[in-house]
Design a protein around this motif. Structure first.
Motif, PDB file in Angstrom:
ATOM      1  N   VAL A 158    -144.407-105.424 -17.389  1.00 49.55           N
ATOM      2  CA  VAL A 158    -144.319-104.142 -17.964  1.00 49.55           C
ATOM      3  C   VAL A 158    -143.668-103.558 -16.375  1.00 49.55           C
ATOM      4  CG1 VAL A 158    -144.752-101.888 -19.348  1.00 49.55           C
ATOM      5  CG2 VAL A 158    -145.942-104.225 -19.940  1.00 49.55           C
ATOM      6  N   ALA A 159    -144.243-102.931 -15.783  1.00 46.22           N
ATOM      7  CA  ALA A 159    -143.812-101.767 -15.118  1.00 46.22           C
ATOM      8  C   ALA A 159    -142.375-102.264 -13.797  1.00 46.22           C
ATOM      9  CB  ALA A 159    -144.875-101.867 -13.219  1.00 46.22           C
ATOM     10  N   ASP A 160    -142.291-103.936 -13.587  1.00 47.83           N
ATOM     11  CA  ASP A 160    -141.106-103.934 -13.620  1.00 47.83           C
ATOM     12  C   ASP A 160    -139.951-103.934 -14.621  1.00 47.83           C
ATOM     13  OD1 ASP A 160    -142.126-104.837 -11.196  1.00 47.83           O
ATOM     14  OD2 ASP A 160    -141.977-106.817 -11.953  1.00 47.83           O
ATOM     15  N   VAL A 161    -140.280-103.914 -15.852  1.00 43.10           N
ATOM     16  CA  VAL A 161    -138.842-103.946 -17.289  1.00 43.10           C
ATOM     17  C   VAL A 161    -138.709-102.139 -16.831  1.00 43.10           C
ATOM     18  CG1 VAL A 161    -139.012-103.432 -19.393  1.00 43.10           C
ATOM     19  CG2 VAL A 161    -139.766-105.452 -18.507  1.00 43.10           C
ATOM     20  N   PHE A 162    -139.791-101.037 -16.973  1.00 45.96           N
ATOM     21  CA  PHE A 162    -139.803 -99.627 -16.501  1.00 45.96           C
ATOM     22  C   PHE A 162    -138.538 -99.948 -15.181  1.00 45.96           C
ATOM     23  CE2 PHE A 162    -143.212 -98.907 -19.451  1.00 45.96           C
ATOM     24  CZ  PHE A 162    -142.410 -97.966 -19.984  1.00 45.96           C
ATOM     25  N   LYS A 163    -138.940-100.747 -14.199  1.00 45.81           N
ATOM     26  CA  LYS A 163    -137.805-100.387 -13.300  1.00 45.81           C
ATOM     27  C   LYS A 163    -136.386-100.868 -13.324  1.00 45.81           C
ATOM     28  CE  LYS A 163    -141.983-100.818 -10.094  1.00 45.81           C
ATOM     29  NZ  LYS A 163    -142.688-101.616  -9.323  1.00 45.81           N
TER      30      LYS A 163
END
Length: 191
Positions: free
Chosen positions: A34-39
């Motif tokens: 999820v963090a990587d998608v946001f980034k």
């Protein structure tokens, strides 16, 4: 059309374009995803679980956006996803952290079209369904009960059917078979 790499989030649910679903994320690998998608490292695709499959999902998925999130009391994360674009999964591999990444190709979404005649019953029934299921209704800032494609897709997301049967309807070129199916289902329960 170009292929695109996407992270796969798999659940025993269906998400289609313009649909919304709330998902609880607990696993540290999925939280990292999820963090990587946001980034912006990669896009996210929501896929329906397929038992004994490799990858363990059906080959039709939906690219989606994370439109809201909340940290829950147990430190898990609740995310609200909104479907954007249907995609075909061409290939997929599981990474060391057990997450699945897929090579995808965009598919044509169903075109918006007015709901007419006896099919207006389907729209009215969906409106009633949302009245008795306010948690689902609250996910939407606006509903499109006048659009046959939108109404058909929302019914496919909520009907208690086998996922493989839902995907037969999803993979049709338009919403007409779904409209017919849902209308017959509603009529069979009215008599």
């Amino acid at each position: 059309m170009q292929t695109r790499e996407m992270a796969l989030l798999m659940r025993d649910a269906l998400l289609l374009p313009q649909g919304r679903v709330e998902v609880r994320v607990v696993d540290p690998g999925h939280l990292r995803m999820v963090a990587d998608v946001f980034k912006g490292k990669y896009a996210l695709a929501f896929a329906t679980i397929r038992p004994r499959g490799s990858p363990p999902c059906y080959p039709t998925a939906t690219q989606c956006d994370i439109i809201d999130f909340n940290q829950l009391e147990d430190d898990s994360l609740s995310i609200v996803l909104e479907g954007r674009q249907r995609v075909s999964i061409l290939s997929a591999a599981q990474a060391k952290d057990k997450l699945w990444m897929a090579r995808t190709l965009p598919c044509r979404n169903w075109q918006e079209e007015p709901i007419k005649g006896e099919f207006e019953l389907i729209s009215a029934a969906l409106e009633q369904f949302y009245e008795v299921n306010p948690d689902l209704f609250e996910l939407y800032s606006q509903v499109h009960l006048e659009d046959a494609a939108w109404v058909s897709q929302r019914w496919l997301e909520v009907l208690p059917m086998y996922n493989k049967d839902k995907l037969v309807l999803v993979n049709q070129p338009d919403c007409h078979k779904t409209l017919d199916f849902v209308l017959q289902l509603i009529k069979s329960h009215v008599d």
